[in-house]
Structures are given as structure tokens and as C-alpha cells.
Design an enzyme around this catalytic site. Structure first.
Site, PDB file in Angstrom:
ATOM      1  N   ARG A  43      24.632  -5.788  11.153  1.00  0.00           N
ATOM      2  CA  ARG A  43      25.627  -4.968  11.872  1.00  0.00           C
ATOM      3  C   ARG A  43      26.896  -4.882  11.017  1.00  0.00           C
ATOM      4  O   ARG A  43      27.713  -5.807  10.953  1.00  0.00           O
ATOM      5  CB  ARG A  43      25.951  -5.580  13.228  1.00  0.00           C
ATOM      6  CG  ARG A  43      27.011  -4.818  13.977  1.00  0.00           C
ATOM      7  CD  ARG A  43      26.585  -3.435  14.388  1.00  0.00           C
ATOM      8  NE  ARG A  43      25.636  -3.464  15.484  1.00  0.00           N
ATOM      9  CZ  ARG A  43      24.919  -2.405  15.853  1.00  0.00           C
ATOM     10  NH1 ARG A  43      25.012  -1.283  15.165  1.00  0.00           N
ATOM     11  NH2 ARG A  43      24.079  -2.467  16.877  1.00  0.00           N
ATOM     12  N   GLN A  77      15.166   4.379  15.881  1.00  0.00           N
ATOM     13  CA  GLN A  77      16.516   4.923  15.657  1.00  0.00           C
ATOM     14  C   GLN A  77      16.952   4.613  14.222  1.00  0.00           C
ATOM     15  O   GLN A  77      16.854   3.468  13.761  1.00  0.00           O
ATOM     16  CB  GLN A  77      17.486   4.253  16.650  1.00  0.00           C
ATOM     17  CG  GLN A  77      18.924   4.289  16.223  1.00  0.00           C
ATOM     18  CD  GLN A  77      19.814   5.107  17.155  1.00  0.00           C
ATOM     19  OE1 GLN A  77      19.413   6.116  17.678  1.00  0.00           O
ATOM     20  NE2 GLN A  77      21.024   4.625  17.313  1.00  0.00           N
ATOM     21  N   ARG A  84      16.229   0.398   6.693  1.00  0.00           N
ATOM     22  CA  ARG A  84      17.272  -0.645   6.795  1.00  0.00           C
ATOM     23  C   ARG A  84      16.708  -2.016   7.189  1.00  0.00           C
ATOM     24  O   ARG A  84      17.407  -3.016   7.122  1.00  0.00           O
ATOM     25  CB  ARG A  84      18.378  -0.229   7.760  1.00  0.00           C
ATOM     26  CG  ARG A  84      17.926  -0.021   9.190  1.00  0.00           C
ATOM     27  CD  ARG A  84      19.121   0.361  10.083  1.00  0.00           C
ATOM     28  NE  ARG A  84      18.687   0.688  11.454  1.00  0.00           N
ATOM     29  CZ  ARG A  84      19.525   0.819  12.469  1.00  0.00           C
ATOM     30  NH1 ARG A  84      20.824   0.672  12.272  1.00  0.00           N
ATOM     31  NH2 ARG A  84      19.089   1.121  13.682  1.00  0.00           N
ATOM     32  N   HIS A 125      25.289   4.812   6.643  1.00  0.00           N
ATOM     33  CA  HIS A 125      25.964   4.572   7.938  1.00  0.00           C
ATOM     34  C   HIS A 125      27.145   3.608   7.739  1.00  0.00           C
ATOM     35  O   HIS A 125      27.174   2.511   8.318  1.00  0.00           O
ATOM     36  CB  HIS A 125      24.930   3.988   8.896  1.00  0.00           C
ATOM     37  CG  HIS A 125      25.323   4.049  10.337  1.00  0.00           C
ATOM     38  ND1 HIS A 125      26.393   3.354  10.866  1.00  0.00           N
ATOM     39  CD2 HIS A 125      24.781   4.705  11.392  1.00  0.00           C
ATOM     40  CE1 HIS A 125      26.473   3.584  12.168  1.00  0.00           C
ATOM     41  NE2 HIS A 125      25.519   4.401  12.506  1.00  0.00           N
ATOM     42  N   ASP A 184      31.613  10.332  18.902  1.00  0.00           N
ATOM     43  CA  ASP A 184      30.328  10.351  18.185  1.00  0.00           C
ATOM     44  C   ASP A 184      30.035  11.807  17.850  1.00  0.00           C
ATOM     45  O   ASP A 184      29.646  12.583  18.715  1.00  0.00           O
ATOM     46  CB  ASP A 184      29.227   9.769  19.086  1.00  0.00           C
ATOM     47  CG  ASP A 184      27.969   9.407  18.298  1.00  0.00           C
ATOM     48  OD1 ASP A 184      27.134   8.649  18.840  1.00  0.00           O
ATOM     49  OD2 ASP A 184      27.830   9.872  17.137  1.00  0.00           O
ATOM     50  N   GLU A 195      29.914   8.613   8.112  1.00  0.00           N
ATOM     51  CA  GLU A 195      28.555   8.489   7.567  1.00  0.00           C
ATOM     52  C   GLU A 195      28.178   9.734   6.764  1.00  0.00           C
ATOM     53  O   GLU A 195      27.939  10.802   7.343  1.00  0.00           O
ATOM     54  CB  GLU A 195      27.592   8.263   8.728  1.00  0.00           C
ATOM     55  CG  GLU A 195      28.002   7.086   9.606  1.00  0.00           C
ATOM     56  CD  GLU A 195      27.387   7.107  10.980  1.00  0.00           C
ATOM     57  OE1 GLU A 195      26.244   7.609  11.111  1.00  0.00           O
ATOM     58  OE2 GLU A 195      28.010   6.629  11.938  1.00  0.00           O
TER      59      GLU A 195
HETATM   60  O1  TA6 Z   1      25.839   7.081  13.856  1.00  0.00           O
HETATM   61  C1  TA6 Z   1      26.251   6.902  15.167  1.00  0.00           C
HETATM   62  C2  TA6 Z   1      25.124   6.257  15.978  1.00  0.00           C
HETATM   63  O2  TA6 Z   1      24.005   7.110  16.038  1.00  0.00           O
HETATM   64  C3  TA6 Z   1      25.686   5.905  17.356  1.00  0.00           C
HETATM   65  O3  TA6 Z   1      25.228   6.785  18.352  1.00  0.00           O
HETATM   66  C4  TA6 Z   1      25.230   4.454  17.553  1.00  0.00           C
HETATM   67  O4  TA6 Z   1      23.944   4.401  18.129  1.00  0.00           O
HETATM   68  C5  TA6 Z   1      25.267   3.951  16.119  1.00  0.00           C
HETATM   69  O5  TA6 Z   1      24.698   5.023  15.358  1.00  0.00           O
HETATM   70  C6  TA6 Z   1      24.638   2.605  15.875  1.00  0.00           C
HETATM   71  O6  TA6 Z   1      23.262   2.686  15.970  1.00  0.00           O
HETATM   72  P1  TA6 Z   1      22.405   1.315  15.717  1.00  0.00           P
HETATM   73  O7  TA6 Z   1      20.981   1.740  15.810  1.00  0.00           O
HETATM   74  O8  TA6 Z   1      22.778   0.816  14.328  1.00  0.00           O
HETATM   75  O9  TA6 Z   1      22.866   0.342  16.780  1.00  0.00           O
END
Ligand code: TA6
Length: 277
Positions: free
Chosen positions: A57, A76, A81, A151, A194, A251
Site C-alpha cells: 500500500r 482490480q 503488482r 498508481h 476519483d 496515476e
Molecule cells: O486509482 C484509483 C482507484 O481505482 C480507487 O478507486 C481505489 O480503488 C484505488 O484505486 C486503490 O485501489 P486498490 O485496489 O489498490 O485498493
């Protein structure tokens, strides 16, 4: 100086120190989790874990081969990563520039998730500036489509002290409402934010009270700006309740409409350079 290190649980990372900068890069995700010259450029959560299979994180997570849920078949932000990269080259030029090259290729695990052959190479140049070059090569016999992003979690004095220049008059998707909007003026923060900007074609500046960071990209025309604010911060993994005050994510991406289709043997490189002014 380049040193291979391990945390107590065996989590591997590389420590780089030269005459102008210091950095730490996890082999998992080729994830830069620390970079500093006079001061830290990157925010890292005090409660981040360093465990196989869990994204760190903070720092600069690689979102690949998908940004967000741009590919609903994938986790996601994709899978890069949380996978192990191999260090394939190091270079130390003079005493002020260190370059590392790390690579991830398709394997049985990635084919289960995304049935394509690929080579993903990250070249990191650690100097007075920090440059990342992420190159995707299609080593398959069929086309594939990627979205991706660095990111980046930037360390800031306080979320209410900063503003972001360079995205004025750009169209963006408000990810909180799924509405298309147009950026009016510079970006400042007073609530959860966001946004996925398109037609990005200039240097972006993160302006804090005591420093400005310039973000220059190549191979990218989209950029995501995110801060979770109070409520989402409280719901997120590895984030202390006041963490939202101490970082902003800007990002550099190929996200949403800025996707890339690669034919067999084709490559695309997403490049970003951070300069502290
Ligand atoms: O880039 C923004 C985002 O998509 C937010 O909506 C939030 O979910 C963030 O990324 C962090 O995502 P993660 O999967 O690293 O917790």
C-alpha cells in the site's frame, strides 16, 4: 550501490543508494516503495504489509494488464503488482545514476487469468529524477488489449495544502458518479476525489507548500487523480484513519478510452519522469 535484501519473512527487495538518491524496489510487482533525494517523493502506508500475493500500500504499484476494473475478468488493477519479477540488468553510471531492469513473462499462473503470451519489462532510472519505462511486448500469435497505470502515491504535507496543475479544461470521468465532466481550473481537495482524465498531453505539476513535483509522460494520454478522503480511507486495507491527509495519487496511465491494442511482436512503452522542482 545495489544491495539485495530480505525482510524477516523472506520478502525480497533491492536497496539502491547513489550520490543523489536512495530507493527500495520490491521484486514482487517491481514495486518501488521508496525513493528519496532531499526528501521522500512517495507515500508508504505505515500499516502496509510486505507479503507474497498482497499489494504493497503506497509507492508505485503497477496496474497491468488492466487499470481498475477495465477488464472485469481480472482482479482490480490486474495481476502484475502481486507477481514476482526477475532482475535482468543493473547499470551504475558515474556516481549519480542507477538503472535497474526487471521483467515478468507469462507463465501457467498468468495464463489461468489472462490467456496471452507477453513480456513486461520495467526499466527504473534512479537519479536526481526518477524515470520508469514500462514496456509491454506481445509475444503471442494473436492481438491483445491492455490498460495500465503507474498508481503513484505521492507524499504531501496535507491534502488541503496541495493543488494540481496541468489538467485544466481536460475531460474526465468522475468515477464516483460515473458522469463525464470537464475540469475547470486547477484541482484541489475537500472531499473524496476519483477522476480519470483523457487527452492528457502536458506536464502535470503537484504543488505543495514547500515543493513542486513535475510529472512528465510519454506513451500516455490519460491520468487518474485519487484521494479516498475520510470514509473510503476508513474502509480501505492497510490505511490508517488519517492516511488520506498525507497522500494523493496521480496515476500516469493508458486507462479507459486510452487503451492499447498490441498485435503479435508489437510493443508499447508507458514512460513517466518525476522531477522535484
Ligand atoms: O486509482 C484509483 C482507484 O481505482 C480507487 O478507486 C481505489 O480503488 C484505488 O484505486 C486503490 O485501489 P486498490 O485496489 O489498490 O485498493
Amino acid at each position: 550501490m545495489i544491495t539485495h535484501k530480505k525482510k524477516a519473512n523472506g520478502f525480497e527487495y533491492i536497496h539502491v543508494k547513489n550520490s543523489v538518491a536512495e530507493a527500495k524496489i520490491a521484486l514482487q510487482g517491481a514495486h518501488i516503495f521508496s525513493y528519496k533525494t532531499q526528501e521522500d517523493l512517495l507515500w508508504l502506508s505505515e500499516t502496509s504489509v510486505f507479503e507474497q500475493g498482497t499489494a504493497i500500500r503506497g509507492g508505485i504499484p503497477l496496474c497491468w494488464p488492466a487499470f481498475g476494473m477495465n477488464n472485469p475478468q481480472l482482479p482490480q488493477h490486474g495481476f502484475a503488482r502481486t507477481l514476482h519479477f526477475t532482475l535482468i540488468n543493473t547499470e551504475e553510471t558515474q556516481d549519480d545514476t542507477t538503472t535497474l531492469t526487471l521483467r515478468l513473462c507469462d507463465n501457467a499462473q498468468t495464463h489461468q487469468l489472462w490467456d496471452y503470451s507477453f513480456e513486461l519489462t520495467l526499466r527504473i532510472t534512479i537519479a536526481k529524477t526518477l524515470t520508469l519505462e514500462l514496456t509491454t511486448t506481445n509475444t503471442d500469435t494473436k492481438d491483445f488489449t491492455i490498460t495500465q497505470a503507474f498508481h503513484t502515491y505521492f507524499a504531501i504535507s496535507d491534502i488541503q495544502n496541495i493543488h494540481i496543475k496541468g489538467l485544466e479544461n481536460k475531460p474526465y470521468l468522475d468515477a464516483l458518479t460515473q458522469k463525464q465532466k470537464m475540469q475547470k481550473g486547477t484541482i484541489s481537495f475537500a472531499q473524496e476525489f476519483d477522476a480519470v482524465y483523457q487527452n492528457v498531453d502536458t506536464t502535470i505539476e503537484l504543488i505543495d507548500t514547500d515543493k513542486t513535483t513535475a510529472i512528465q509522460t510519454q506513451g500516455s494520454h490519460s491520468c487518474v487523480v485519487w484521494n479516498p478522503w475520510i470514509d473510503k480511507c476508513a474502509r480501505m486495507s492497510a490505511m490508517q484513519s488519517d492516511a488520506y491527509r498525507k497522500f494523493v495519487c496521480i496515476e500516469s496511465a493508458n486507462a479507459y478510452d486510452d487503451f492499447k491494442i498490441l498485435r503479435p511482436k508489437e510493443s508499447h512503452t508507458l514512460t513517466v519522469t518525476f522531477t522535484t522542482l
